[in-house]
Design a protein around this motif. Structure first.
Motif, PDB file in Angstrom:
ATOM      1  N   GLU A 232       4.089   2.348  -6.331  1.00 37.63           N
ATOM      2  CA  GLU A 232       3.446   1.486  -5.762  1.00 37.63           C
ATOM      3  C   GLU A 232       2.154   1.226  -6.340  1.00 37.63           C
ATOM      4  O   GLU A 232       1.059   1.594  -6.644  1.00 37.63           O
ATOM      5  CB  GLU A 232       3.039   2.171  -4.216  1.00 37.63           C
ATOM      6  N   ALA A 233       2.322  -0.206  -7.196  1.00 37.97           N
ATOM      7  CA  ALA A 233       1.231  -0.351  -8.385  1.00 37.97           C
ATOM      8  C   ALA A 233       1.331  -2.021  -8.583  1.00 37.97           C
ATOM      9  O   ALA A 233       1.928  -2.682  -8.322  1.00 37.97           O
ATOM     10  CB  ALA A 233       1.781   0.209  -9.468  1.00 37.97           C
ATOM     11  N   LEU A 234       0.128  -2.281  -8.520  1.00 37.45           N
ATOM     12  CA  LEU A 234      -0.264  -3.578  -9.131  1.00 37.45           C
ATOM     13  C   LEU A 234       0.023  -3.722 -10.566  1.00 37.45           C
ATOM     14  O   LEU A 234       0.479  -4.947 -10.938  1.00 37.45           O
ATOM     15  CB  LEU A 234      -1.718  -3.919  -9.036  1.00 37.45           C
ATOM     16  N   ALA A 235      -0.182  -2.865 -11.296  1.00 36.64           N
ATOM     17  CA  ALA A 235       0.106  -2.926 -12.801  1.00 36.64           C
ATOM     18  C   ALA A 235       0.184  -1.621 -13.323  1.00 36.64           C
ATOM     19  O   ALA A 235      -0.082  -0.451 -12.772  1.00 36.64           O
ATOM     20  CB  ALA A 235      -1.206  -3.580 -13.732  1.00 36.64           C
ATOM     21  N   LEU A 236       1.123  -1.498 -14.490  1.00 32.88           N
ATOM     22  CA  LEU A 236       1.750  -0.331 -14.925  1.00 32.88           C
ATOM     23  C   LEU A 236       1.561  -0.388 -16.517  1.00 32.88           C
ATOM     24  O   LEU A 236       1.609  -1.575 -17.107  1.00 32.88           O
ATOM     25  CB  LEU A 236       2.828  -0.084 -14.619  1.00 32.88           C
ATOM     26  N   THR A 237       1.288   0.602 -17.212  1.00 31.91           N
ATOM     27  CA  THR A 237       1.389   1.024 -18.615  1.00 31.91           C
ATOM     28  C   THR A 237       2.658   1.364 -18.907  1.00 31.91           C
ATOM     29  O   THR A 237       3.322   2.176 -18.156  1.00 31.91           O
ATOM     30  CB  THR A 237       0.198   1.761 -19.366  1.00 31.91           C
ATOM     31  N   LEU A 238       3.025   1.421 -20.164  1.00 32.21           N
ATOM     32  CA  LEU A 238       4.416   1.959 -20.600  1.00 32.21           C
ATOM     33  C   LEU A 238       4.459   3.345 -20.486  1.00 32.21           C
ATOM     34  O   LEU A 238       5.496   4.136 -20.152  1.00 32.21           O
ATOM     35  CB  LEU A 238       4.893   1.511 -22.015  1.00 32.21           C
ATOM     36  N   SER A 239       3.303   4.209 -20.351  1.00 35.02           N
ATOM     37  CA  SER A 239       3.065   5.561 -20.439  1.00 35.02           C
ATOM     38  C   SER A 239       2.825   6.217 -18.861  1.00 35.02           C
ATOM     39  O   SER A 239       2.909   7.154 -18.505  1.00 35.02           O
ATOM     40  CB  SER A 239       1.787   6.050 -21.186  1.00 35.02           C
ATOM     41  N   GLY A 240       2.908   5.359 -17.698  1.00 33.73           N
ATOM     42  CA  GLY A 240       3.067   5.521 -16.739  1.00 33.73           C
ATOM     43  C   GLY A 240       1.403   5.387 -15.861  1.00 33.73           C
ATOM     44  O   GLY A 240       1.504   5.470 -14.544  1.00 33.73           O
ATOM     45  N   ALA A 241       0.595   4.999 -16.670  1.00 35.14           N
ATOM     46  CA  ALA A 241      -0.728   4.670 -15.771  1.00 35.14           C
ATOM     47  C   ALA A 241      -0.718   3.591 -14.753  1.00 35.14           C
ATOM     48  O   ALA A 241       0.169   2.495 -15.134  1.00 35.14           O
ATOM     49  CB  ALA A 241      -1.960   4.523 -16.867  1.00 35.14           C
ATOM     50  N   ALA A 242      -1.433   3.558 -13.780  1.00 36.00           N
ATOM     51  CA  ALA A 242      -1.183   2.654 -12.900  1.00 36.00           C
ATOM     52  C   ALA A 242      -2.391   2.130 -12.082  1.00 36.00           C
ATOM     53  O   ALA A 242      -3.268   3.097 -11.939  1.00 36.00           O
ATOM     54  CB  ALA A 242      -0.058   2.959 -11.538  1.00 36.00           C
ATOM     55  N   ALA A 243      -2.453   0.792 -11.473  1.00 38.30           N
ATOM     56  CA  ALA A 243      -3.634   0.528 -10.845  1.00 38.30           C
ATOM     57  C   ALA A 243      -2.894  -0.070  -9.437  1.00 38.30           C
ATOM     58  O   ALA A 243      -1.945  -0.599  -9.545  1.00 38.30           O
ATOM     59  CB  ALA A 243      -4.374  -0.558 -11.300  1.00 38.30           C
ATOM     60  N   THR A 244      -3.584   0.449  -8.267  1.00 36.13           N
ATOM     61  CA  THR A 244      -2.840   0.147  -6.898  1.00 36.13           C
ATOM     62  C   THR A 244      -3.925  -0.467  -6.057  1.00 36.13           C
ATOM     63  O   THR A 244      -4.890   0.347  -5.790  1.00 36.13           O
ATOM     64  CB  THR A 244      -2.184   1.295  -6.397  1.00 36.13           C
ATOM     65  N   LEU A 245      -3.317  -1.411  -5.295  1.00 34.72           N
ATOM     66  CA  LEU A 245      -4.350  -1.860  -4.098  1.00 34.72           C
ATOM     67  C   LEU A 245      -3.787  -1.110  -2.962  1.00 34.72           C
ATOM     68  O   LEU A 245      -2.431  -1.269  -2.845  1.00 34.72           O
ATOM     69  CB  LEU A 245      -4.165  -3.478  -4.064  1.00 34.72           C
ATOM     70  N   ARG A 246      -4.682  -0.487  -2.472  1.00 34.29           N
ATOM     71  CA  ARG A 246      -3.908   0.328  -0.978  1.00 34.29           C
ATOM     72  C   ARG A 246      -4.914  -0.114   0.350  1.00 34.29           C
ATOM     73  O   ARG A 246      -5.932  -0.533   0.294  1.00 34.29           O
ATOM     74  CB  ARG A 246      -4.085   1.569  -1.309  1.00 34.29           C
ATOM     75  N   MET A 247      -4.242  -0.163   1.521  1.00 32.60           N
ATOM     76  CA  MET A 247      -4.805  -0.363   2.695  1.00 32.60           C
ATOM     77  C   MET A 247      -4.080   0.629   3.649  1.00 32.60           C
ATOM     78  O   MET A 247      -3.028   0.791   3.681  1.00 32.60           O
ATOM     79  CB  MET A 247      -4.570  -1.759   3.151  1.00 32.60           C
ATOM     80  N   VAL A 248      -5.139   1.388   4.233  1.00 35.83           N
ATOM     81  CA  VAL A 248      -4.717   2.210   5.058  1.00 35.83           C
ATOM     82  C   VAL A 248      -5.368   2.328   6.447  1.00 35.83           C
ATOM     83  O   VAL A 248      -6.822   1.641   6.288  1.00 35.83           O
ATOM     84  CB  VAL A 248      -4.887   3.815   4.727  1.00 35.83           C
TER      85      VAL A 248
END
Length: 229
Positions: free
Chosen positions: A110-126
């Protein structure tokens, strides 16, 4: 020549093949499942009891029964279970969570952007619906540690009693996401703030004004950016 297409593994017709319609129909079913991909859920480790034709699920880790050995694959029901192996870059909408997942070549993320090593930025709404009582209610809806909060929206889903208005915020900043909010059913507010980083799990708080809460319900929707290494 391969017997299937390289990406969706659609079966190809062979020259002088008998019953070509069988192969052709199988390819159409797979194509129908993969296009505009939307699944019901991603938590099942076993098939549902009464599936309907066209139902799709992302098979959860540790699956058994008819799902055994298909972790992470798309399970399609069509007079039996069929499975599609996702490819890097596939996206799937998950109905029970109202979120979109990205397959990074190894797992659904669940990600907006990923790096090759698996880091991620995610926009979430709960969201959470809170029943009101007392001078304030500390919601179990938390702004997570090391998240960037963008907004908290609120809606009065059942008329508030006991108070003349209410605030939505956090401890120490009780009106951070809205003050003097209406107690009437249907009233709403979108409490947008400048993006702010939080360094501890921080519960949202609904505070009564003009008296203590004796009833009512408010739905909160928290929007934030989350980061993983």
């Amino acid at each position: 020549m391969s017997e299937t297409t390289p990406l969706l593994a659609l079966p190809l017709l062979a020259g002088a093949q008998a019953q070509k319609h069988v192969t052709h129909n199988e390819a159409l079913v797979r194509l129908d499942a993969a296009c505009q991909l939307a699944v019901l859920d991603r938590t099942r480790t076993a098939p549902p009891v009464s599936p309907l034709p066209g139902d799709r699920h992302i098979v959860a880790a540790g699956a058994g029964g008819a799902f055994a050995g298909h972790d992470g694959e798309i399970a399609l029901y069509d007079a039996g279970w069929h499975f599609l192996t996702p490819r890097m870059g596939w996206r799937a909408y998950v109905g029970t969570e109202a979120c979109t997942l990205l397959f990074d070549g190894a797992a659904w993320r669940e990600a907006l952007a990923l790096t090759l090593s698996g880091a991620a930025a995610t926009l979430r709404m709960v969201e959470q619906e809170v029943t009101l009582a007392g001078a304030f209610v500390a919601s179990t809806l938390l702004i997570p540690n090391r998240a960037i909060c963008l907004a908290v929206a609120s809606r009065t889903v059942a008329a508030v009693t006991g108070a003349t208005a209410y605030e939505v915020g956090i401890s120490g900043e009780t009106a951070k996401f809205g003050g003097l909010l209406s107690i009437a059913a249907g009233a709403s507010n979108i409490g947008v703030i400048g993006p702010q980083a939080f360094y501890a799990d921080t519960p949202l708080r609904i505070t009564a004004l003009g008296g203590s809460f004796t009833g009512g319900r408010v739905r909160l929707v928290l929007s934030y950016l989350a980061f993983t290494l």
